[in-house]
Design a protein around this motif. Structure first.
Motif, PDB file in Angstrom:
ATOM      1  N   LEU A  39      79.775  51.679  38.994  1.00 38.09           N
ATOM      2  CA  LEU A  39      78.389  51.780  39.458  1.00 38.09           C
ATOM      3  C   LEU A  39      77.397  51.294  38.404  1.00 38.09           C
TER       4      LEU A  39
ATOM      5  N   ARG B 225      83.646  59.580  39.064  1.00 39.17           N
ATOM      6  CA  ARG B 225      84.250  58.656  40.045  1.00 39.17           C
ATOM      7  C   ARG B 225      83.390  57.387  40.184  1.00 39.17           C
ATOM      8  N   GLU B 226      82.082  57.569  40.258  1.00 38.92           N
ATOM      9  CA  GLU B 226      81.182  56.412  40.404  1.00 38.92           C
ATOM     10  C   GLU B 226      81.202  55.535  39.151  1.00 38.92           C
ATOM     11  N   TYR B 227      81.269  56.167  38.003  1.00 43.26           N
ATOM     12  CA  TYR B 227      81.354  55.422  36.747  1.00 43.26           C
ATOM     13  C   TYR B 227      82.654  54.603  36.718  1.00 43.26           C
ATOM     14  N   ASP B 228      83.744  55.240  37.151  1.00 40.52           N
ATOM     15  CA  ASP B 228      85.043  54.572  37.185  1.00 40.52           C
ATOM     16  C   ASP B 228      85.023  53.411  38.184  1.00 40.52           C
ATOM     17  N   ASP B 229      84.239  53.552  39.266  1.00 43.98           N
ATOM     18  CA  ASP B 229      84.116  52.475  40.267  1.00 43.98           C
ATOM     19  C   ASP B 229      83.183  51.362  39.808  1.00 43.98           C
TER      20      ASP B 229
ATOM     21  N   ASP C 271      81.640  63.601  40.843  1.00 42.39           N
ATOM     22  CA  ASP C 271      81.094  62.417  41.530  1.00 42.39           C
ATOM     23  C   ASP C 271      80.657  61.364  40.525  1.00 42.39           C
ATOM     24  N   VAL C 272      79.986  61.813  39.478  1.00 38.67           N
ATOM     25  CA  VAL C 272      79.495  60.872  38.470  1.00 38.67           C
ATOM     26  C   VAL C 272      80.676  60.133  37.820  1.00 38.67           C
TER      27      VAL C 272
ATOM     28  N   ILE D 183      73.842  55.394  33.479  1.00 39.23           N
ATOM     29  CA  ILE D 183      73.973  56.557  34.383  1.00 39.23           C
ATOM     30  C   ILE D 183      73.221  57.742  33.781  1.00 39.23           C
TER      31      ILE D 183
END
Ligand code: NAD
Length: 291
Positions: free
Chosen positions: A212, A206-210, A203-204, A218
């Motif tokens: 966030l 994916r969120e970093y790639d998006d 999840d982390v 993070i």
């Protein structure tokens, strides 16, 4: 009534990173330990690693030289599986490969008595599958130590579908006698710790790639906000991006649960040779860091 030590003679198969640490832990608890590896050189390297760790403990004043010598004196290295015949417990800590482990387990089960308990230290393979390699699989379980085995306090006892409850209880007693904390868990990919850790790390990423937040932010937020010792991205660098990618892919293949699917950015980084701390290129180390 005398208090007989359960599993007085422990055999460890594989004298690598984990095997040498586990052998030390068992010998420190006063048990006789026999360590098996494929050749004399690897056995000597494993026992040499244990001796080096104990030397460090002497230097730090944790034990004296007599204690170090006594611990080492309880560890015997062998290269012939027949030499494991008298063991009450066999801890398989060989290379993480199903075919290798199945062949070791089948061979060991023939050599030791029917009453001997056999366990595997596998991280990612199914304990229930491995149990089918052993005659009388009710005496088989997972015993998952964390690295370094000498220092990490938690040990997961993995009950396969076939495992007898009495065996689980005896293993819990063994772990407690090592001065460690046993946790009993079902045979799920990643068992308990990694079962819950893998979706979090995915999840982390994916969120970093998006987009966030930055990698640094993070890690700072999750470290300070949750009181963790390490942020998730520095933890991934420490674990090894390739190691996590392999483990989570195995879990995905076993469960088809999308939370285990390796994130596209992670797969790209591994393909591009970003492996984390071991080669100085990862999320928080090297040129990819904070991108
Ligand atoms: P390693 O490569 O350091 O050691 C494996 C050893 O097994 C080697 O010395 C190899 O020669 C030996 N071996 C291979 N085939 C053998 C055979 N037929 N008979 C006897 N010995 C044999 O690996 P490791 O990191 O110690 O991992 C061992 C096991 O522990 C794996 O199942 C791994 O998944 C698991 N594990 C590793 C870690 C970790 O962080 N390294 C943590 C928990 C569990």
């Amino acid at each position: 009534m005398t208090n007989k030590v359960d599993f007085a003679h422990v055999a460890v198969v594989g004298a690598g990173t984990m095997g040498s640490g586990i052998a030390q832990v068992a010998a420190q608890s006063g048990r006789q330990v026999t360590v098996l590896d494929v050749d004399a050189d690897r056995v000597a390297r494993g026992i040499g690693a244990t001796a080096a760790f104990l030397d460090g403990s002497v230097t730090r004043g944790k034990i004296d030289t007599a204690e170090r010598d006594a611990i080492l004196g309880r560890i015997k290295g062998v290269t012939d599986v027949g030499d494991l015949a008298g063991a009450d417990l066999v801890i398989e800590a060989a290379t993480e490969n199903q075919a290798i482990k199945r062949s070791i387990l089948a061979e060991v089960a023939e050599v030791v008595g029917e009453a001997a308990v056999i366990v595997t230290n596998t991280s990612a393979l199914s304990v229930t599958d491995l149990a089918t390699a052993v005659t009388n699989p009710t005496r088989f379980a997972g015993l998952h130590f964390f690295n370094p085995a000498q220092l990490m306090r938690v040990v997961e006892i993995v009950a396969a579908l076939q495992t007898d409850e009495a065996v689980v209880d005896r293993l819990a007693g063994l772990v407690a006698s090592f001065g460690k904390d046993p946790v009993v868990v079902k045979d799920r990919p990643g068992f308990l710790v990694n079962h819950l850790l893998m979706p979090y790390l995915n999840d982390v990423v994916r969120e970093y790639d998006d987009g966030l937040a930055s990698a640094d932010d993070i890690d700072t937020a999750l470290k300070l906000g949750l009181g963790y010792k390490l942020g998730p991205l520095e933890l991934l660098d420490l674990i090894g991006l390739d190691v996590h990618d392999h483990a989570t892919t195995c879990a995905y293949e076993a469960t088809q649960d999308p939370c285990y699917a390796s994130p596209p950015l992670l797969r790209q980084m591994v393909a591009a040779g970003f492996l984390g701390n071991k080669n100085g290129r990862g999320f928080r180390v090297g040129e990819a860091g904070s991108r």
